[in-house]
Motif scaffolding. Sequence first.
Motif, PDB file in Angstrom:
ATOM      1  N   LEU A  56       1.066  -1.409   0.213  1.00 49.21           N
ATOM      2  CA  LEU A  56       0.164   0.300  -0.386  1.00 49.21           C
ATOM      3  C   LEU A  56       0.994   1.198  -0.267  1.00 49.21           C
ATOM      4  CD1 LEU A  56      -2.718  -1.566   2.659  1.00 49.21           C
ATOM      5  CD2 LEU A  56      -2.695  -1.228  -0.349  1.00 49.21           C
ATOM      6  N   ARG A  57       2.346   1.750   0.285  1.00 48.84           N
ATOM      7  CA  ARG A  57       3.030   2.394   0.794  1.00 48.84           C
ATOM      8  C   ARG A  57       4.613   1.794   0.542  1.00 48.84           C
ATOM      9  NH1 ARG A  57      -0.804   3.150   4.105  1.00 48.84           N
ATOM     10  NH2 ARG A  57      -1.978   5.339   3.856  1.00 48.84           N
ATOM     11  N   ALA A  58       5.422   2.901   0.235  1.00 46.75           N
ATOM     12  CA  ALA A  58       6.641   2.079   0.212  1.00 46.75           C
ATOM     13  C   ALA A  58       7.226   2.285   1.248  1.00 46.75           C
ATOM     14  CB  ALA A  58       7.111   3.723  -0.819  1.00 46.75           C
ATOM     15  N   THR A  59       8.470   1.654   1.588  1.00 44.81           N
ATOM     16  CA  THR A  59       8.701   1.366   2.502  1.00 44.81           C
ATOM     17  C   THR A  59      10.830   2.447   2.801  1.00 44.81           C
ATOM     18  OG1 THR A  59       7.501  -0.208   3.881  1.00 44.81           O
ATOM     19  CG2 THR A  59      10.520  -0.234   4.512  1.00 44.81           C
ATOM     20  N   ARG A  60      10.939   3.116   3.161  1.00 45.52           N
ATOM     21  CA  ARG A  60      12.229   4.155   3.151  1.00 45.52           C
ATOM     22  C   ARG A  60      13.133   3.244   4.258  1.00 45.52           C
ATOM     23  NH1 ARG A  60      10.442   7.627  -1.467  1.00 45.52           N
ATOM     24  NH2 ARG A  60       8.150   7.848  -1.363  1.00 45.52           N
ATOM     25  N   PRO A  61      14.620   4.529   3.614  1.00 48.10           N
ATOM     26  CA  PRO A  61      15.647   3.531   4.624  1.00 48.10           C
ATOM     27  C   PRO A  61      15.122   4.143   5.585  1.00 48.10           C
ATOM     28  CG  PRO A  61      16.340   4.389   2.475  1.00 48.10           C
ATOM     29  CD  PRO A  61      14.957   4.693   2.570  1.00 48.10           C
ATOM     30  N   GLY A  62      15.671   3.852   6.675  1.00 48.40           N
ATOM     31  CA  GLY A  62      15.094   4.239   8.146  1.00 48.40           C
ATOM     32  C   GLY A  62      14.285   4.702   8.951  1.00 48.40           C
ATOM     33  N   ASP A  63      13.064   3.598   7.839  1.00 50.63           N
ATOM     34  CA  ASP A  63      12.121   3.084   8.486  1.00 50.63           C
ATOM     35  C   ASP A  63      11.533   2.105   9.550  1.00 50.63           C
ATOM     36  OD1 ASP A  63      10.103   5.480   6.886  1.00 50.63           O
ATOM     37  OD2 ASP A  63       9.477   3.853   5.647  1.00 50.63           O
ATOM     38  N   THR A  64      11.095   2.704  10.869  1.00 52.93           N
ATOM     39  CA  THR A  64      10.563   1.470  11.600  1.00 52.93           C
ATOM     40  C   THR A  64       9.600   0.908  11.628  1.00 52.93           C
ATOM     41  OG1 THR A  64      11.816   2.217  13.398  1.00 52.93           O
ATOM     42  CG2 THR A  64      10.679   0.659  13.662  1.00 52.93           C
ATOM     43  N   LEU A  65       9.603  -0.710  11.303  1.00 52.07           N
ATOM     44  CA  LEU A  65       7.767  -1.317  11.306  1.00 52.07           C
ATOM     45  C   LEU A  65       7.845  -2.260  11.661  1.00 52.07           C
ATOM     46  CD1 LEU A  65       8.940  -2.444   7.441  1.00 52.07           C
ATOM     47  CD2 LEU A  65       8.193  -0.398   7.542  1.00 52.07           C
ATOM     48  N   ARG A  66       6.420  -2.523  12.030  1.00 48.57           N
ATOM     49  CA  ARG A  66       5.904  -3.546  13.504  1.00 48.57           C
ATOM     50  C   ARG A  66       4.735  -4.224  12.517  1.00 48.57           C
ATOM     51  NH1 ARG A  66       4.927  -1.059  19.281  1.00 48.57           N
ATOM     52  NH2 ARG A  66       4.810  -3.043  20.414  1.00 48.57           N
ATOM     53  N   VAL A  67       4.595  -5.673  13.237  1.00 47.81           N
ATOM     54  CA  VAL A  67       3.793  -6.437  12.143  1.00 47.81           C
ATOM     55  C   VAL A  67       2.670  -6.806  13.252  1.00 47.81           C
ATOM     56  CG1 VAL A  67       3.458  -8.819  11.266  1.00 47.81           C
ATOM     57  CG2 VAL A  67       5.716  -6.947  11.016  1.00 47.81           C
ATOM     58  N   PHE A  68       1.513  -6.472  13.002  1.00 54.15           N
ATOM     59  CA  PHE A  68       0.159  -6.793  13.580  1.00 54.15           C
ATOM     60  C   PHE A  68      -0.250  -7.605  12.788  1.00 54.15           C
ATOM     61  CE2 PHE A  68       0.498  -3.120  16.619  1.00 54.15           C
ATOM     62  CZ  PHE A  68       1.349  -2.540  15.945  1.00 54.15           C
ATOM     63  N   SER A  69      -0.722  -8.828  13.684  1.00 55.18           N
ATOM     64  CA  SER A  69      -1.236 -10.653  13.268  1.00 55.18           C
ATOM     65  C   SER A  69      -2.680 -10.686  13.761  1.00 55.18           C
ATOM     66  CB  SER A  69      -0.335 -11.015  12.745  1.00 55.18           C
ATOM     67  OG  SER A  69       0.679 -10.955  12.724  1.00 55.18           O
ATOM     68  N   GLU A  70      -3.589 -11.434  13.045  1.00 55.18           N
ATOM     69  CA  GLU A  70      -5.054 -11.830  13.653  1.00 55.18           C
ATOM     70  C   GLU A  70      -5.708 -13.044  12.952  1.00 55.18           C
ATOM     71  OE1 GLU A  70      -7.927  -8.982  13.448  1.00 55.18           O
ATOM     72  OE2 GLU A  70      -9.850 -10.462  14.560  1.00 55.18           O
ATOM     73  N   ILE A  71      -5.769 -14.039  13.648  1.00 50.20           N
ATOM     74  CA  ILE A  71      -5.729 -15.332  13.049  1.00 50.20           C
ATOM     75  C   ILE A  71      -7.840 -14.550  12.922  1.00 50.20           C
ATOM     76  CG2 ILE A  71      -6.891 -17.564  13.490  1.00 50.20           C
ATOM     77  CD1 ILE A  71      -4.788 -17.983  15.473  1.00 50.20           C
ATOM     78  N   LEU A  72      -7.728 -15.533  11.239  1.00 51.27           N
ATOM     79  CA  LEU A  72      -9.230 -14.610  10.440  1.00 51.27           C
ATOM     80  C   LEU A  72     -10.027 -16.315  10.487  1.00 51.27           C
ATOM     81  CD1 LEU A  72      -8.412 -12.926   7.289  1.00 51.27           C
ATOM     82  CD2 LEU A  72      -8.594 -11.754   9.463  1.00 51.27           C
ATOM     83  N   GLU A  73      -9.392 -17.457  10.052  1.00 53.15           N
ATOM     84  CA  GLU A  73      -9.594 -18.623  10.216  1.00 53.15           C
ATOM     85  C   GLU A  73      -9.137 -19.990  10.301  1.00 53.15           C
ATOM     86  OE1 GLU A  73     -12.755 -20.564   6.187  1.00 53.15           O
ATOM     87  OE2 GLU A  73     -10.545 -19.698   6.360  1.00 53.15           O
ATOM     88  N   CYS A  74      -9.527 -21.099  10.828  1.00 53.19           N
ATOM     89  CA  CYS A  74      -9.064 -22.295  11.403  1.00 53.19           C
ATOM     90  C   CYS A  74     -10.183 -22.859  10.999  1.00 53.19           C
ATOM     91  CB  CYS A  74      -9.492 -21.997  13.072  1.00 53.19           C
ATOM     92  SG  CYS A  74      -7.957 -21.225  13.889  1.00 53.19           S
ATOM     93  N   ARG A  75      -9.068 -23.797  10.286  1.00 56.96           N
ATOM     94  CA  ARG A  75     -10.381 -24.713   8.630  1.00 56.96           C
ATOM     95  C   ARG A  75      -9.661 -26.119   9.138  1.00 56.96           C
ATOM     96  NH1 ARG A  75     -10.069 -26.021   3.693  1.00 56.96           N
ATOM     97  NH2 ARG A  75      -8.936 -24.040   3.163  1.00 56.96           N
ATOM     98  N   PRO A  76     -10.083 -27.185   9.870  1.00 60.73           N
ATOM     99  CA  PRO A  76      -9.615 -28.797  10.065  1.00 60.73           C
ATOM    100  C   PRO A  76      -9.865 -29.345   8.274  1.00 60.73           C
ATOM    101  CG  PRO A  76     -11.993 -28.697  11.147  1.00 60.73           C
ATOM    102  CD  PRO A  76     -11.505 -27.281  10.402  1.00 60.73           C
ATOM    103  N   SER A  77      -9.082 -29.882   7.751  1.00 60.88           N
ATOM    104  CA  SER A  77      -8.505 -30.391   6.678  1.00 60.88           C
ATOM    105  C   SER A  77      -9.622 -31.864   6.563  1.00 60.88           C
ATOM    106  CB  SER A  77      -7.521 -31.028   6.729  1.00 60.88           C
ATOM    107  OG  SER A  77      -6.871 -31.890   5.119  1.00 60.88           O
ATOM    108  N   ARG A  78     -10.426 -31.487   5.214  1.00 56.55           N
ATOM    109  CA  ARG A  78     -11.620 -32.708   4.838  1.00 56.55           C
ATOM    110  C   ARG A  78     -10.667 -34.382   4.754  1.00 56.55           C
ATOM    111  NH1 ARG A  78     -15.930 -30.347   1.272  1.00 56.55           N
ATOM    112  NH2 ARG A  78     -15.990 -28.389   2.091  1.00 56.55           N
ATOM    113  N   SER A  79      -9.548 -34.246   3.671  1.00 54.94           N
ATOM    114  CA  SER A  79      -9.016 -35.522   3.540  1.00 54.94           C
ATOM    115  C   SER A  79      -7.702 -35.869   4.681  1.00 54.94           C
ATOM    116  CB  SER A  79      -7.973 -34.821   2.024  1.00 54.94           C
ATOM    117  OG  SER A  79      -7.357 -33.955   2.513  1.00 54.94           O
TER     118      SER A  79
END
Lengths: 150, 150
Positions: free
Chosen positions: A91-114
Amino acid sequence: MAQELYFDDLDVGRRFESEPFAVTAEAIKAFAESYDPQPFHLDENAAADGFFGGLVASGWHVAALTMRRFVLEGLPVAGGLIGAGAELQWLRATRPGDTLRVFSEILECRPSRSRPTRGTVTIRSETRNQHGAVVQVMTTRIVVPRREPA
Amino acid sequence: MAQELYFDDLDVGRRFESEPFAVTAEAIKAFAESYDPQPFHLDENAAADGFFGGLVASGWHVAALTMRRFVLEGLPVAGGLIGAGAELQWLRATRPGDTLRVFSEILECRPSRSRPTRGTVTIRSETRNQHGAVVQVMTTRIVVPRREPA
């Protein structure tokens, strides 16, 4: 090491996040030399005249750094983080000196059928910069073993 | 350098492919150390007991190598390859000594509604190994300038 997690331990809505991490010009160029050798990832002067008006990180570099945080600080899934697929939006460029952080969330948990011994867990991760702006959205599907076969 | 391509030069159905390239154990481990430090990407012995039964490349490494081929041998788009997003499916493991090759096809060319100076081009790329088996499908959306504004 944190206790290993199985499919049965994970729930939709679970959130987790990384510590902040800096992205340097050196790291941007080193990734680009190996994997995305374009002027706007390699050289400040050449980049100044390009689309981004300056040096920016490859989107694949941001993805790889986000993966690194998953491994080091994400869910300690039993057997490791095994990806079946992923979706990326830059969505946006990351430039030298930027500080990033990752925010995660579980959207789905699906058992395998097979395969009763595993399931697929979908995780949505926003990688945000020091201004709180989202630079990348990554949605990953990982294969997770069950503690007890279904 | 090949002649630069603009949005107006590209058509759905256009195909292009890379030369074959080898993936070594050293390269697998080097990528993993920086971006995906998991035992099955780092160490043959630890990997032998894991999900894959041996050392395998990170899926993100296969994606990055596929991007490298795009830059070196793909479409010489004016202004460079600027990704808006991508979708990845990892279908098979890539192991040391495998030789990969990228087969690509343009799926869609969509003019921008809001910006008459550019469009979005969607490319589907299969990364196949020396047996012809598809190890990764990558679908990428890139931003491409128009030769003449619409």
